[in-house]
Design a protein around this motif. Structure first.
Motif, PDB file in Angstrom:
ATOM      1  N   ALA A 136       0.828  -1.208   0.000  1.00  0.00           N
ATOM      2  CA  ALA A 136       0.000   0.000   0.000  1.00  0.00           C
ATOM      3  C   ALA A 136       0.862   1.258   0.000  1.00  0.00           C
ATOM      4  N   MET A 137       1.924   1.260   0.797  1.00  0.00           N
ATOM      5  CA  MET A 137       2.836   2.415   0.803  1.00  0.00           C
ATOM      6  C   MET A 137       3.569   2.544  -0.525  1.00  0.00           C
ATOM      7  N   TRP A 138       3.968   1.433  -1.072  1.00  0.00           N
ATOM      8  CA  TRP A 138       4.666   1.408  -2.357  1.00  0.00           C
ATOM      9  C   TRP A 138       3.798   1.988  -3.475  1.00  0.00           C
ATOM     10  N   GLY A 139       2.517   1.669  -3.443  1.00  0.00           N
ATOM     11  CA  GLY A 139       1.637   2.121  -4.511  1.00  0.00           C
ATOM     12  C   GLY A 139       1.123   3.533  -4.341  1.00  0.00           C
ATOM     13  N   TYR A 140       0.986   4.003  -3.088  1.00  0.00           N
ATOM     14  CA  TYR A 140       0.360   5.311  -2.866  1.00  0.00           C
ATOM     15  C   TYR A 140       1.374   6.431  -2.686  1.00  0.00           C
ATOM     16  N   ILE A 141       2.448   6.174  -1.937  1.00  0.00           N
ATOM     17  CA  ILE A 141       3.457   7.220  -1.694  1.00  0.00           C
ATOM     18  C   ILE A 141       4.439   7.200  -2.866  1.00  0.00           C
ATOM     19  N   ARG A 142       4.379   8.217  -3.684  1.00  0.00           N
ATOM     20  CA  ARG A 142       5.090   8.197  -4.966  1.00  0.00           C
ATOM     21  C   ARG A 142       6.606   8.140  -4.797  1.00  0.00           C
ATOM     22  N   TRP A 143       7.155   8.847  -3.815  1.00  0.00           N
ATOM     23  CA  TRP A 143       8.617   8.880  -3.697  1.00  0.00           C
ATOM     24  C   TRP A 143       9.199   7.554  -3.222  1.00  0.00           C
ATOM     25  N   LEU A 144       8.340   6.662  -2.715  1.00  0.00           N
ATOM     26  CA  LEU A 144       8.815   5.338  -2.314  1.00  0.00           C
ATOM     27  C   LEU A 144       8.828   4.346  -3.475  1.00  0.00           C
ATOM     28  N   ASP A 145       8.246   4.733  -4.598  1.00  0.00           N
ATOM     29  CA  ASP A 145       8.093   3.793  -5.703  1.00  0.00           C
ATOM     30  C   ASP A 145       9.447   3.294  -6.222  1.00  0.00           C
ATOM     31  N   ARG A 146      10.366   4.209  -6.458  1.00  0.00           N
ATOM     32  CA  ARG A 146      11.648   3.807  -7.041  1.00  0.00           C
ATOM     33  C   ARG A 146      12.499   2.951  -6.098  1.00  0.00           C
ATOM     34  N   PRO A 147      12.734   3.369  -4.838  1.00  0.00           N
ATOM     35  CA  PRO A 147      13.586   2.522  -3.971  1.00  0.00           C
ATOM     36  C   PRO A 147      12.994   1.140  -3.707  1.00  0.00           C
ATOM     37  N   ILE A 148      11.667   1.063  -3.486  1.00  0.00           N
ATOM     38  CA  ILE A 148      11.073  -0.252  -3.225  1.00  0.00           C
ATOM     39  C   ILE A 148      11.086  -1.101  -4.489  1.00  0.00           C
ATOM     40  N   THR A 149      10.920  -0.461  -5.642  1.00  0.00           N
ATOM     41  CA  THR A 149      10.991  -1.210  -6.903  1.00  0.00           C
ATOM     42  C   THR A 149      12.366  -1.835  -7.088  1.00  0.00           C
ATOM     43  N   GLU A 150      13.413  -1.093  -6.750  1.00  0.00           N
ATOM     44  CA  GLU A 150      14.764  -1.643  -6.872  1.00  0.00           C
ATOM     45  C   GLU A 150      14.968  -2.820  -5.922  1.00  0.00           C
TER      46      GLU A 150
END
Length: 322
Positions: free
Chosen positions: A142-156
């Motif tokens: 949920a944090m990964w999908g909603y908080i945009r600035w977390l998208d890149r680090p969690i994706t990596e």
């Protein structure tokens, strides 16, 4: 028609046909009340499926029995080796009879008590890992999908972890740590949340920019509340299906690790250990019961959770509510 005539006619209509009601504050509040409950509606839809209700009853009975089985009268210890009074040797490979309902294994242990002890162990592993997967996977997803600035680090992080086969991680963890129940749970829980997190993330991205979420954000609603109140309720159906399927999947991993010799030690009965022991005897017709009985139990657990998960997923879909 004159104005006076109209007023007289209006007064007569009001007096003869209408009765003015007094204002009641409690009744006014009650008029806007709805007794709708999402979970009650979900349950009503769920119980309409007779097969799902039967399987739910069966699983509840099985869970209760596995817990109380050691405390029932005339139950044997799973690790006890029974001796043949005539030969003074272990009562090995004794077929099912009135004393040993499921027979004995190759070293004279009661298969009935070992199967229920193994069911407790495997269900404990499956449910624990399933709950861990749901909590960590849903939170991070949920944090990964909603908080945009977390998208890149969690994706990596996801790309790194997802490219390492889970089997290798399970094997390495069982080599590094001492074989045991906690080792099995930690090894499976270490990466089991990854797919759940990605799944929740993808669904969250789809609905995060809808009008009601943007309106809530503009009104200053905290991110935590938007996620828990606006996003997750729409994902309940698919999340519950994933959790229901993760339990038999975890039990399957436990069976696989035992099959390759990296599962629980023989001193801890589990469905994996029992199936692995029975597998060695499957070509001997008189001893196939050692594979058949634990296979029936694990099949019931797997099929039941799969069917209940699918039915509950459909029941939790708001489209099926009235």
């Amino acid at each position: 028609m004159g104005k006076g005539t109209v007023n007289k006619l209006t007064n007569s209509i009001n007096e003869e046909l209408f009765t003015f009601a007094e204002y009641d504050e409690e009744e006014a509040k009650r008029g806007g009340y709805s007794n709708y409950s999402y979970w009650r509606s979900t349950w009503k839809v769920f119980i309409q499926n007779k097969l799902a209700v039967f399987l739910l009853t069966l699983m509840c009975a099985l869970l209760v029995f596995t817990i109380i089985q050691p405390y029932l009268p005339n139950q044997k210890i799973p690790t006890e080796i029974h001796i043949n009074p005539d030969t003074k040797l272990p009562l090995s490979n004794n077929p099912p009879d009135s004393e040993f309902w499921f027979g004995t294994n190759s070293i004279g242990q009661d298969l009935w008590s070992r199967i229920w002890s193994g069911s407790r162990t495997s269900l404990l592993i499956g449910i624990t890992v399933g709950i861990w997967e749901a909590i960590i996977g849903i939170t991070i997803g949920a944090m990964w999908g909603y908080i945009r600035w977390l998208d890149r680090p969690i994706t990596e992080i996801y790309n790194i972890l997802s490219n390492i086969p889970q089997t290798i991680i399970l094997v390495l963890m069982t080599y590094i740590m001492k074989p045991g129940l906690s080792t099995m749970i930690i090894a499976m829980g270490l990466t089991s949340w990854i797919e759940m997190a990605r799944f929740v993330r993808n669904l969250t991205v789809i609905i995060r920019d809808r009008e009601y979420n943007l309106a809530s954000k503009c009104l200053g609603t905290p991110t935590r509340r938007i996620i828990t109140k606006n996003l997750l309720p729409y994902l309940v159906s698919v999340i519950m299906l994933s959790v229901a399927l993760s339990i038999p999947q975890t039990i399957g991993y436990e069976v696989f690790l035992t099959y390759i010799g990296l599962g629980l030690p023989v001193s801890i009965p589990s469905l994996g250990n029992l199936i692995n022991e029975g597998r060695l005897l499957m070509m001997v017709p008189s001893q196939r019961y050692q594979l058949i009985f634990p296979s029936i139990i694990i099949s019931l657990i797997t099929i039941s959770f799969y069917m209940m998960g699918n039915v509950f997923s459909d029941a939790a879909d708001p489209k099926n509510h009235v």
